[in-house]
Scaffold this motif. Structure first.
Motif, short mmCIF file in Angstrom:
data_model
loop_
_atom_site.label_atom_id
_atom_site.label_comp_id
_atom_site.label_asym_id
_atom_site.label_seq_id
_atom_site.Cartn_x
_atom_site.Cartn_y
_atom_site.Cartn_z
N ALA A 51 76.70 54.14 10.23
CA ALA A 51 75.50 54.54 10.98
C ALA A 51 74.29 54.52 10.06
O ALA A 51 74.37 54.90 8.89
N LYS A 52 73.19 54.06 10.58
CA LYS A 52 71.96 53.96 9.78
C LYS A 52 70.97 55.06 10.11
O LYS A 52 70.29 55.58 9.23
N ASN A 53 70.88 55.42 11.40
CA ASN A 53 69.92 56.43 11.83
C ASN A 53 70.55 57.37 12.84
O ASN A 53 71.43 56.97 13.61
N VAL A 54 70.09 58.62 12.84
CA VAL A 54 70.55 59.56 13.87
C VAL A 54 69.98 59.13 15.22
O VAL A 54 68.95 58.44 15.28
N PHE A 55 70.67 59.53 16.29
CA PHE A 55 70.27 59.06 17.62
C PHE A 55 68.89 59.56 18.03
O PHE A 55 68.16 58.91 18.78
N ASP A 56 68.52 60.74 17.54
CA ASP A 56 67.22 61.32 17.87
C ASP A 56 66.92 62.37 16.80
O ASP A 56 67.60 63.39 16.72
N ARG A 57 65.91 62.12 15.97
CA ARG A 57 65.65 63.01 14.85
C ARG A 57 65.20 64.40 15.27
O ARG A 57 65.22 65.35 14.47
N GLY A 138 81.77 74.70 19.51
CA GLY A 138 81.97 74.27 18.14
C GLY A 138 82.85 73.03 18.07
O GLY A 138 83.75 72.85 18.89
N VAL A 139 82.58 72.18 17.10
CA VAL A 139 83.36 70.95 16.89
C VAL A 139 83.60 70.77 15.40
O VAL A 139 83.04 71.49 14.57
N GLY A 140 84.43 69.79 15.05
CA GLY A 140 84.66 69.45 13.65
C GLY A 140 83.54 68.58 13.11
O GLY A 140 82.71 68.05 13.86
N SER A 141 83.54 68.41 11.80
CA SER A 141 82.48 67.63 11.16
C SER A 141 82.51 66.16 11.57
O SER A 141 81.46 65.50 11.62
N THR A 142 83.70 65.62 11.88
CA THR A 142 83.77 64.23 12.33
C THR A 142 83.08 64.06 13.68
O THR A 142 82.35 63.09 13.90
N ASP A 143 83.31 65.01 14.58
CA ASP A 143 82.64 64.96 15.88
C ASP A 143 81.13 65.13 15.71
O ASP A 143 80.34 64.53 16.44
N MET A 144 80.75 65.95 14.74
CA MET A 144 79.32 66.11 14.47
C MET A 144 78.72 64.78 14.02
O MET A 144 77.63 64.39 14.45
N ALA A 145 79.44 64.07 13.15
CA ALA A 145 78.95 62.78 12.67
C ALA A 145 78.77 61.80 13.83
O ALA A 145 77.74 61.12 13.93
N ALA A 146 79.77 61.73 14.71
CA ALA A 146 79.68 60.83 15.86
C ALA A 146 78.54 61.24 16.78
O ALA A 146 77.82 60.39 17.32
N GLY A 147 78.36 62.54 16.94
CA GLY A 147 77.26 63.04 17.77
C GLY A 147 75.91 62.70 17.20
O GLY A 147 74.99 62.30 17.94
N MET A 148 75.76 62.83 15.87
CA MET A 148 74.49 62.49 15.24
C MET A 148 74.17 61.00 15.41
O MET A 148 73.02 60.62 15.59
N ALA A 149 75.22 60.17 15.37
CA ALA A 149 75.02 58.72 15.44
C ALA A 149 74.77 58.23 16.86
O ALA A 149 73.95 57.32 17.07
N THR A 150 75.46 58.83 17.84
CA THR A 150 75.44 58.29 19.20
C THR A 150 74.75 59.16 20.23
O THR A 150 74.37 58.68 21.31
N GLY A 151 74.64 60.47 19.95
CA GLY A 151 74.08 61.38 20.94
C GLY A 151 75.04 61.67 22.07
O GLY A 151 74.64 62.17 23.14
N LYS A 152 76.33 61.40 21.85
CA LYS A 152 77.34 61.61 22.88
C LYS A 152 78.58 62.27 22.27
O LYS A 152 78.79 62.22 21.07
N ALA A 153 79.39 62.87 23.15
CA ALA A 153 80.65 63.46 22.71
C ALA A 153 81.64 63.47 23.87
O ALA A 153 81.24 63.55 25.04
N TRP A 154 82.92 63.35 23.50
CA TRP A 154 83.99 63.47 24.50
C TRP A 154 84.30 64.94 24.73
O TRP A 154 84.32 65.73 23.79
#
Length: 421
Positions: A51-57, A138-154
């Protein structure tokens, strides 16, 4: 299809007409949160996935609150990693020492969460924001990373337990007593992966600070989230703290619940959770003579201005018992300043308390109040697991600010009425 509050929020975030318990959905996120312990791991995963940028700063919040001001070199390096990422990504809601606060008090104060939002945070007590009618978990750090990158979560859509509140809490009884009472009733797994939904005319008698406390500890019953119905007080709070939009979701009258629990607030007693689980709830007649070494007043659970004022009311004009240490943690800089201006901190210091900068420090045995072997602490924090605040042979007793303050005066677990005679 009839839905609960949580189900309606998740359906809206997923762009679906309806959802039911057990459904797997991909939802859009309103906010992604991390702190100085969990964000560094998430940042590492963010880099690994390319990932290069967060989905929304503006929709990522980084709050270095656990080991700050930094207690050692390792914590300084953790904070540096968060700081560097925040600067590289131009994160709007990054809070440095001097403006930072304990994350779950700071975000509502800053108006970053509102009714109808979907929030994930790499911290288990992210469920706090349900007090505002948001879905937060609350979520784990991996889910946080995916959320920062995509703005989505399962998410798997949770079932719900409906708590129908009536009446009004008695004097010196507060939201902490209520949630400890509930966890004592249903156990630490009594709401496992369920939504704890609080409704009824009794809700309107609870302050926002009471609601934040209750929602904060939903995870201690195993819940996916805790959430309160939105009323005039909620709307007033949101308008005071934010100019942003919000959306109110009400449960359908025929929504399905796994369980319905009726609670008369006027019958909720002073409640203390004895070691080593929040479900080990006891009322005054079962406290016995428990002598203590330390009292902690603060945290994301009970470090708001009303908590400090309630403690100060008990301690004003009295002295902390010789040999007892009392550490007070205002949850944010704004709360610290308000308590400074209105005389709350003066009353606490004159009684013999020490005042700390806003930090999570002692709650997780981090710093600023770590316990030695054999020591006992009455704390307004949210967990009392073995070794939670220090040595594995120490003991933590969870209590309200009122009980904590009264216990500081007597040197043993004490109901506030005993020192206010």
């Amino acid at each position: 299809m009839a839905m609960t509050m949580t189900q309606k929020i998740l359906a809206n975030a997923a762009g679906l007409p309806s959802v039911k318990a057990g459904d797997l959905i991909m939802a859009n996120l309103s906010l992604v949160l991390g702190n100085d312990i969990t964000a560094p791991v998430a940042i590492g995963e963010f880099d690994k996935i390319g990932a290069k940028n967060v989905f929304d700063r503006a929709k990522v919040a980084l709050v270095p609150d656990h080991f700050t001001p930094n207690k050692d070199i390792k914590s300084a390096e953790q904070a540096l990693k968060v700081r560097s990422f925040a600067h590289e990504q131009d994160i709007v809601n990054y809070f440095e020492v001097g403006e930072v606060g304990i994350e779950h008090a700071l975000l509502p104060e800053k108006g970053l969460v509102a009714a109808g939002d979907v929030v994930i945070g790499a911290d288990s007590h992210t469920c706090t924001y349900g007090a505002l009618g948001a879905f937060s978990t609350g979520v784990g750090s991996t889910d946080m990373a995916a959320g920062m990158a995509t703005g989505k979560a399962w998410f798997k859509v949770p079932e719900a337990i409906k708590f129908n509140l009536t009446g009004k809490l008695n004097k010196y009884v507060s939201g902490k007593d209520l949630i400890l009472h509930i966890i004592g009733m249903i156990g630490v797994d009594g709401a496992l992966y369920k939504s704890m939904e609080f409704v009824g005319e009794g809700v309107h008698s609870l302050t926002m600070d009471d609601r934040f406390t209750v929602a904060n500890m939903a995870i201690e019953a195993g819940a996916k989230n805790g959430i309160f119905e939105v009323d005039d007080l909620t709307v007033e709070y949101m308008k005071e703290h934010s100019a942003g939009e919000y959306k109110v979701f009400e449960a359908d009258p025929d929504a399905e619940y796994a369980r319905v629990i009726d609670i008369d607030l006027s019958k909720v007693p002073h409640t203390v959770a004895f070691p080593h689980l929040p479900e080990n709830a006891r009322t005054p007649e079962n406290w016995g003579e428990v002598e203590i070494d330390q009292v902690v007043i603060g945290s994301c659970t009970n470090g708001r201005i009303s908590d400090l004022r309630r403690a100060a009311e008990i301690l004003k004009g009295k002295k902390v018992k010789k040999g007892v240490r009392v550490i007070v943690f205002p949850a944010t800089q704004a709360i610290y300043l308000e308590a400074l201006k209105d005389g709350t901190l003066s009353a606490l210091v004159e009684a013999g308390c020490v005042i700390s900068a806003p930090t999570c420090g002692p709650c997780l045995g981090g710093h600023m109040g770590v316990l030695a072997a054999g020591e006992r602490c009455v704390s307004t924090t949210n967990r009392n697991f073995v070794g939670r605040m220090g040595h594995t042979e120490s003991e933590v007793y969870l209590a309200s600010p009122e009980v904590a303050a009264a216990s500081a005066v007597t040197g043993k677990i004490t109901a506030p009425e005993e020192v206010m005679k």
